[in-house]
Design an enzyme around this catalytic site. Structure first.
Site, PDB file in Angstrom:
ATOM      1  N   SER A 177       0.830  -1.207   0.000  1.00 28.80           N
ATOM      2  CA  SER A 177       0.000   0.000   0.000  1.00 28.80           C
ATOM      3  C   SER A 177       0.865   1.258   0.000  1.00 28.80           C
ATOM      4  CB  SER A 177      -0.964  -0.058   1.183  1.00 28.80           C
ATOM      5  OG  SER A 177      -1.959   0.936   1.081  1.00 28.80           O
ATOM      6  N   ASP A 342      -9.237  -5.709  -4.787  1.00 24.69           N
ATOM      7  CA  ASP A 342      -8.898  -4.468  -4.086  1.00 24.69           C
ATOM      8  C   ASP A 342      -9.764  -3.325  -4.616  1.00 24.69           C
ATOM      9  OD1 ASP A 342      -7.678  -2.284  -2.870  1.00 24.69           O
ATOM     10  OD2 ASP A 342      -5.641  -2.982  -3.273  1.00 24.69           O
ATOM     11  N   HIS A 375      -8.146  -4.982  -0.301  1.00 28.19           N
ATOM     12  CA  HIS A 375      -6.847  -4.339  -0.117  1.00 28.19           C
ATOM     13  C   HIS A 375      -6.040  -5.022   0.991  1.00 28.19           C
ATOM     14  CE1 HIS A 375      -4.105  -0.979  -0.713  1.00 28.19           C
ATOM     15  NE2 HIS A 375      -4.102  -0.723   0.590  1.00 28.19           N
TER      16      HIS A 375
END
Length: 395
Positions: A177, A342, A375
């Site tokens: 991320s 995601d 995610h």
């Protein structure tokens, strides 16, 4: 028959050894790194910058076995291991960092650093400098006088720490991320340092969609009356706004499948009698999400969240004029691991960066993480690609 039994026995031994390796957690210690001054990417300078860091494994004599782990938005340097054997859970990537694991600490010296403006500034295990820190010039918290930060700034603090340890090159950099953004920025800003790059659930820049998506996290704080344009450190903090922001972040990082499963567990009902008859009542799934966010908000700071949102919004690989130029500077072989479902940093981000690198004749690999965590597959489900990572790190 004997061959079948032997194969079965060998398979069971391999599985047992793998489970044993996964069960073990390193004991780690948080350390401090201090800089007398630091100049940001935008040219502003402050004094007395301090961040926390931790490491796993041993630095070899040549200092060429170093893997840097760069952390995600709400994370910190606790990537693996435990501070104490009784800790309820190890660091977030413990499934792949440790003796015999994909990022093998019998071979590598693995290091991770708390970000500037770390969101968990009130967590006793986090060491960071940001808006909540005392400005030595005024004796009061910086608030919004703290310089705007970029991914390059996070990278430059990490680089200064590594250089203080006598390290001049990394074996690899990896992160999920926001950590992926830092990892990619490392490879573009300092290509001679980075021979290998692992980007998990990441992006090479904040496009228009992502920039406006992230703004949703900032808005609840800015409209909380207690925010007072960031000058709240001597009064009530904007906890309502921070809680709302964390509710958005949690839902954005997961999937409908996960929430619907949680709804079944909580016995969610669309037409629950209390919410039908009282506008102030809330559905059980909403209450569950809010309570989680309220608990997390206690160790976090609203201004820090705003600064990290802006750092993500400002991200452009290489921090230059255009994405193509920034990606063209990368010399590392790369591994992109987005999560198929995601909804935050959708796979197209990684796919486009991978395709650009391939067009530049770079050695780039692309695989996706499957699962219902969206995610968060890149944090919680990373072990699904442990072998992919292990193979990528082989000489």
């Amino acid at each position: 028959m004997q061959q079948l039994l032997l194969k079965t026995f060998i398979m069971l031994v391999v599985i047992a050894l793998s489970m044993h390796a996964q069960a073990q957690s390193l004991l780690v210690e948080k350390q401090r790194f201090e800089m007398p001054s630091f100049t940001f990417f935008n040219g502003k300078t402050i004094s007395n910058v301090t961040v926390g860091w931790e490491s796993y494994g041993e630095l070899n004599a040549a200092k060429d076995n170093v893997i840097l782990i760069t952390h995600y938005f709400t994370g910190n340097s606790h990537a693996a291991g435990k501070y104490h054997p009784d800790d309820p859970a190890p660091g977030y990537w413990d499934a792949i960092i440790g003796p015999g694991k994909a990022i093998d600490t019998d071979r590598f010296f693995v290091i991770s650093v708390d970000s500037l403006a770390n969101l968990g500034v009130h967590d006793p295990k986090v060491i960071t400098t940001g808006p909540a820190s005392i400005n030595p010039t005024t004796g009061k918290p910086y608030g919004l006088a703290f310089p705007v930060i970029t991914m390059r700034d996070l990278v430059n603090v990490q680089k200064a720490l590594l250089e203080s340890l006598g390290i001049q090159q990394l074996y690899a950099v990896a992160g999920p991320s926001m950590g992926s953004m830092q990892a990619i920025e490392w490879a573009s800003a300092y290509p001679a340092w980075i021979p290998r790059l692992i980007s998990v659930i990441g992006a090479a820049h904040a496009d228009a969609w992502t920039t406006t998506f992230l703004e949703r996290w900032a808005l609840p704080i800015k409209i909380d009356p207690n925010w007072q344009k960031g000058d709240y450190y001597e009064s009530q903090p904007p906890l309502a706004g921070l809680t709302a922001a964390l509710m958005f972040i949690t839902q954005d990082a997961l999937t409908p499948a996960y929430f619907n499963q949680q709804g079944e567990t909580l016995k969610h009902q669309s037409l629950a009698p209390d919410v039908l008859n009282d506008i102030n009542a809330e559905h059980v799934i909403t209450a569950w999400l809010r309570k989680r966010a309220e608990a997390r908000a206690q160790s976090m700071d609203a201004n820090h969240l705003l600064y990290l949102v802006r750092a993500c919004q400002l991200f452009l690989t290489g921090q230059g004029q255009d994405l193509a130029t920034g990606l063209a500077r990368i010399q590392a072989k790369t591994l992109f691991i987005p999560a198929t479902d995601d909804l935050l940093l959708m796979p197209y981000h990684a796919r486009e960066a991978h395709q650009s690198l391939v067009a530049n004749q770079s050695d780039s690999q692309y695989v996706e993480l499957q699962g219902d965590l969206g995610h968060l597959e890149g944090v919680i489900g990373i072990a699904k690609h442990a072998e992919t990572i292990r193979q990528f790190l082989q000489d």
